[in-house]
Design an enzyme around this catalytic site. Structure first.
Site, mmCIF file in Angstrom:
data_model
loop_
_atom_site.group_PDB
_atom_site.id
_atom_site.type_symbol
_atom_site.label_atom_id
_atom_site.label_comp_id
_atom_site.label_asym_id
_atom_site.label_seq_id
_atom_site.Cartn_x
_atom_site.Cartn_y
_atom_site.Cartn_z
ATOM 1 N N HIS A 1 8.759 -4.980 -7.766
ATOM 2 C CA HIS A 1 10.000 -5.369 -6.722
ATOM 3 C C HIS A 1 10.705 -4.241 -6.412
ATOM 4 O O HIS A 1 10.422 -3.134 -6.777
ATOM 5 C CB HIS A 1 10.955 -6.378 -7.928
ATOM 6 N N ASP B 1 9.545 -6.271 -14.061
ATOM 7 C CA ASP B 1 10.732 -6.601 -15.032
ATOM 8 C C ASP B 1 10.950 -8.293 -15.330
ATOM 9 O O ASP B 1 12.034 -8.732 -15.410
ATOM 10 C CB ASP B 1 12.128 -6.198 -14.306
ATOM 11 N N ASP C 1 14.672 1.934 -9.573
ATOM 12 C CA ASP C 1 13.841 2.464 -10.780
ATOM 13 C C ASP C 1 12.416 2.081 -10.711
ATOM 14 O O ASP C 1 11.450 2.750 -11.497
ATOM 15 C CB ASP C 1 14.306 2.000 -12.308
ATOM 16 N N HIS C 2 12.195 1.465 -9.705
ATOM 17 C CA HIS C 2 10.533 0.926 -9.684
ATOM 18 C C HIS C 2 9.860 1.230 -8.423
ATOM 19 O O HIS C 2 8.716 1.584 -8.164
ATOM 20 C CB HIS C 2 10.276 -0.386 -9.633
ATOM 21 N N HIS D 1 13.930 -12.343 -11.708
ATOM 22 C CA HIS D 1 14.615 -11.136 -11.796
ATOM 23 C C HIS D 1 15.057 -10.547 -10.480
ATOM 24 O O HIS D 1 16.535 -10.222 -10.262
ATOM 25 C CB HIS D 1 13.509 -10.141 -12.396
ATOM 26 N N HIS E 1 13.748 -3.008 -7.140
ATOM 27 C CA HIS E 1 14.866 -2.117 -7.698
ATOM 28 C C HIS E 1 14.502 -0.356 -7.809
ATOM 29 O O HIS E 1 13.169 -0.245 -7.924
ATOM 30 C CB HIS E 1 14.923 -2.457 -9.364
ATOM 31 N N HIS F 1 9.590 -1.849 -19.032
ATOM 32 C CA HIS F 1 10.599 -1.328 -19.655
ATOM 33 C C HIS F 1 10.112 -1.348 -21.499
ATOM 34 O O HIS F 1 9.683 -2.462 -21.589
ATOM 35 C CB HIS F 1 11.776 -1.859 -19.587
#
Ligand code: ZN
Ligand code: FE
Length: 256
Positions: A52, A130, A56-57, A108, A54, A168
């Site tokens: 996805h 996530d 942090d990915h 998410h 975001h 995570h």
């Protein structure tokens, strides 16, 4: 085939799968742990999978593509660092001699996808970003409770032995909430004890397995009487299964 959780930022894992020569990584938010891992093990990065949009990915997708020439796959319906091959539910890709099947798991984010690999002689693998965490699930930033419940139902239909590779390390805080929902679930208490032990030794609690998650994760247990009763004690309006799931998710958001 070797599976490694590369820690990134404060609580992310970048999953790396390799055969001693070629490697695949999932959701590389940060380049450093990936480049160090490739260097130390003498691996060539072949494939990058993204679940996805975001940061942090996705943060290191462009730099890793440029430095290694890896092929990038990601969700069809999200804003992504171009160029990449866009995938949606039912699509397949090949890497490291394995086949990965794409599952649509909105909730998410609106276009979130997961990657399932039957993995031949080894136990199956799920890279779920996530969406599903050990003992919990992702927050609903772009989707509805009904969408997330349907997404988790798809994942829950995979084989029990499936290794659940979440993005995570949220396990201990998730399990504190799970224990508030199901204080009489002894399997959950035993699992929480082993998870605390792993974290005390700075080890990942992941991958989990789907068989374990079905027994301990309240978000996969929204049809269990104990979970329904706990949700209704918090929100008397939680009548149908989506209502129970929504009440649990809101309760978790407030839970300290
Ligand atoms: Zn996310
Ligand atoms: Fe994330």
């Amino acid at each position: 085939m070797k599976l490694i959780a590369l820690p990134a930022f404060t609580d992310n894992y970048i999953w790396m799968l390799h055969d001693g020569h070629r490697a695949l990584v999932v959701d590389p938010g940060d380049a450093k742990p990936v480049l160090e891992g490739l260097h130390h093990m003498g691996l060539q990065l072949e494939t990058i999978l993204v679940t996805h949009h975001h940061t942090d990915h996705t943060g290191a997708v462009a730099i890793l593509r440029q430095t290694t020439g890896a092929k990038v796959y990601g969700p069809a319906h999200e804003v992504m660092p171009e160029p990449l091959s866009r995938l949606c539910g039912g699509d397949q890709l090949q890497s490291l001699g394995l086949t990965f099947e794409v599952i649509d798991v909105p909730g998410h984010t609106a276009g979130h996808i997961a990657y399932y690999c039957a993995a031949g002689d080894e136990t199956p693998l799920l890279f779920c970003g996530d969406t599903l965490f050990s003992g919990g699930c992702g927050r609903l930033f772009e989707g509805s409770p009904a969408q997330m419940l349907a997404s988790l139902d798809k994942l829950a239909a995979l084989p029990d032995a499936t290794r659940i590779c979440c993005a995570h390390e949220y396990t201990l805080s998730n399990l504190r909430f799970a224990a508030a929902v199901e204080p009489a679930n002894q399997t959950l208490m035993d699992y929480a004890e082993s998870a605390r032990d792993l974290r005390a030794r700075l080890q990942p609690t992941l991958p989990s397995t789907l068989g374990v998650e079905r027994q301990i994760n309240p978000f996969l247990r929204t049809r269990q009487t104990a979970v329904i009763q706990a949700a209704q004690a918090i929100d008397a309006c939680a009548q149908d299964e989506v209502g129970v799931f929504a009440a649990l998710r809101l309760w978790k958001n407030r839970f300290q």
